[in-house]
Design a protein around this motif. Structure first.
Motif, short mmCIF file in Angstrom:
data_model
loop_
_atom_site.label_atom_id
_atom_site.label_comp_id
_atom_site.label_asym_id
_atom_site.label_seq_id
_atom_site.Cartn_x
_atom_site.Cartn_y
_atom_site.Cartn_z
N ASN A 153 0.74 -1.22 0.06
CA ASN A 153 -0.22 0.02 -0.06
C ASN A 153 1.05 1.36 -0.21
O ASN A 153 1.86 1.29 0.79
N TYR A 154 0.56 2.28 -0.78
CA TYR A 154 1.11 3.49 -0.95
C TYR A 154 0.27 4.58 -0.19
O TYR A 154 -0.98 4.63 -0.77
N VAL A 155 0.72 5.29 0.69
CA VAL A 155 -0.28 6.12 1.38
C VAL A 155 0.57 7.55 1.44
O VAL A 155 1.65 7.75 1.91
N ALA A 156 0.14 8.80 0.83
CA ALA A 156 0.46 10.04 0.79
C ALA A 156 0.28 10.86 2.26
O ALA A 156 -1.06 10.70 2.39
N PRO A 199 -4.34 6.90 -0.78
CA PRO A 199 -5.33 7.79 0.03
C PRO A 199 -4.14 8.75 0.63
O PRO A 199 -3.05 8.60 0.31
N VAL A 200 -4.96 10.04 1.23
CA VAL A 200 -4.17 11.26 1.49
C VAL A 200 -4.41 11.53 3.07
O VAL A 200 -5.75 11.70 3.22
N ILE A 201 -3.61 11.49 3.88
CA ILE A 201 -3.70 11.72 5.32
C ILE A 201 -3.11 12.87 5.64
O ILE A 201 -2.13 13.18 5.53
N LEU A 202 -3.82 13.83 6.35
CA LEU A 202 -3.29 14.93 7.05
C LEU A 202 -2.82 14.71 8.47
O LEU A 202 -3.44 14.13 9.17
N THR A 203 -1.73 15.29 8.62
CA THR A 203 -0.87 15.10 10.01
C THR A 203 -0.46 16.38 10.67
O THR A 203 0.00 17.21 9.97
N SER A 204 -0.25 16.18 11.81
CA SER A 204 0.75 17.09 12.63
C SER A 204 1.21 16.47 13.84
O SER A 204 0.77 15.80 14.62
N ALA A 205 2.87 16.48 13.88
CA ALA A 205 3.49 15.60 14.99
C ALA A 205 3.16 16.40 16.20
O ALA A 205 3.20 15.86 17.25
N GLU A 206 2.88 17.90 16.22
CA GLU A 206 2.52 18.75 17.17
C GLU A 206 1.34 18.47 17.90
O GLU A 206 1.21 18.26 18.93
N THR A 207 0.32 18.42 17.17
CA THR A 207 -1.02 18.21 17.58
C THR A 207 -1.61 16.67 17.67
O THR A 207 -2.75 16.41 17.91
N LYS A 208 -0.72 15.82 17.09
CA LYS A 208 -1.05 14.46 16.73
C LYS A 208 -2.34 14.01 16.10
O LYS A 208 -2.84 12.97 15.83
N LEU A 209 -2.41 15.12 15.05
CA LEU A 209 -3.54 14.95 13.97
C LEU A 209 -3.08 13.78 13.01
O LEU A 209 -1.95 13.89 12.76
N TRP A 215 -2.57 4.66 12.08
CA TRP A 215 -2.65 3.44 12.77
C TRP A 215 -3.51 2.44 11.85
O TRP A 215 -3.28 1.16 12.13
N ARG A 216 -4.48 3.13 11.25
CA ARG A 216 -5.33 2.12 10.46
C ARG A 216 -4.59 1.38 9.39
O ARG A 216 -4.90 0.10 9.10
N TYR A 217 -3.37 2.02 8.96
CA TYR A 217 -2.45 1.35 7.89
C TYR A 217 -1.49 0.56 8.83
O TYR A 217 -0.95 -0.59 8.17
N LEU A 218 -1.04 1.03 10.13
CA LEU A 218 -0.07 0.10 10.55
C LEU A 218 -0.46 -1.04 10.75
O LEU A 218 0.28 -2.04 11.10
N LYS A 219 -1.76 -1.34 11.21
CA LYS A 219 -2.48 -2.57 11.65
C LYS A 219 -2.35 -3.55 10.56
O LYS A 219 -2.47 -4.97 10.80
N ILE A 220 -2.16 -3.09 9.30
CA ILE A 220 -2.14 -3.95 8.18
C ILE A 220 -0.86 -4.96 8.16
O ILE A 220 -0.96 -6.08 7.78
N ALA A 221 0.38 -4.42 8.83
CA ALA A 221 1.53 -5.04 9.05
C ALA A 221 1.55 -6.12 10.20
O ALA A 221 2.32 -7.00 10.02
#
Length: 221
Positions: A153-156, A199-209, A215-221
């Motif tokens: 899976n490729y995730v942006a 799929p495209v996921i919006l994130t922020s390391a500061e706010t944990k967005l 994690w929905r994709y980490l669970k694939i592993a």
């Protein structure tokens, strides 16, 4: 941290699933890995871009002592957790102050890794939400679009979305923001490189967005 690899021989045994994070230098890759795993110093963060110089392997949900097995060939009692997997932090492209030969070696290693690592499940490609895809990002997309196996899976992942919320309240910053120009440019580049359905996921390391979405994709592993 389990080990660092500069070629396929340096990768640990492929006895569990793994996910890889890639992106240009200074995109906030190490900070995002730390946020996702809820650890402050799992992946090394630096003010100097391009510090990741190898494929860094981190074990998640693993049995205590796993690092001794890998590094020193010790025998540690107990079985690995069935939910354990590896996070692989790939070298950052762009600002890394390395010779062209080493940059080429990284590219060739990545191609071999993506095509032959049977336990690889997801590749997260991090792009700075403030600037959109750069020429380095497009090179990564082009390379992956040509070689990515169907099973991977490729995730942006758009990072630093909170930085686009200038003057906003803390609550608003947690929402995050990406300009239409950036999103359209990203979608266009993905489509041009055979990754249009990503799929495209919006994130922020500061706010944990975006943590739950990752994690929905980490669970694939």
């Amino acid at each position: 941290f389990i080990t660092g690899a500069v070629d396929m021989d340096g990768c640990p045994e492929d006895d569990r699933g793994e996910v890889a994070f890639i992106g240009r230098s200074n995109v906030g890759k190490s900070s995002l890995v730390n946020m996702v795993t809820n650890r402050k110093t799992l992946a090394y963060t630096s003010k100097t871009p391009g510090k990741t110089q190898q494929f860094n392997y981190f074990a998640v949900n693993d049995k205590p002592g796993r690092i001794r097995e890998i590094r020193f060939d010790d025998t540690v009692e107990g079985e690995k957790d069935p939910d354990s997997f590896y996070i692989v932090d790939l070298p950052g492209f762009g600002f890394a102050q390395v010779p062209d030969k080493q940059r080429q070696d990284w590219s060739e290693f990545m191609s071999q890794y993506v095509q032959t690592r049977k336990t690889l499940k997801v590749i997260f490609h991090l792009v700075d939400a403030r600037h959109g895809p750069t020429s380095e990002d497009v090179k990564i997309m082009k390379q992956l679009g040509q070689i990515l196996p169907r099973k991977v899976n490729y995730v942006a992942v758009l990072t630093k979305t909170d930085k686009n919320m200038k003057g906003g309240t803390s609550k608003k910053k947690k929402i995050g923001k990406v300009t239409r120009t950036v999103m359209e440019a990203l979608r266009l580049r993905l489509k041009e490189n055979n990754l249009g359905r990503a799929p495209v996921i919006l994130t922020s390391a500061e706010t944990k967005l975006g943590r739950d979405d990752i994690w929905r994709y980490l669970k694939i592993a």
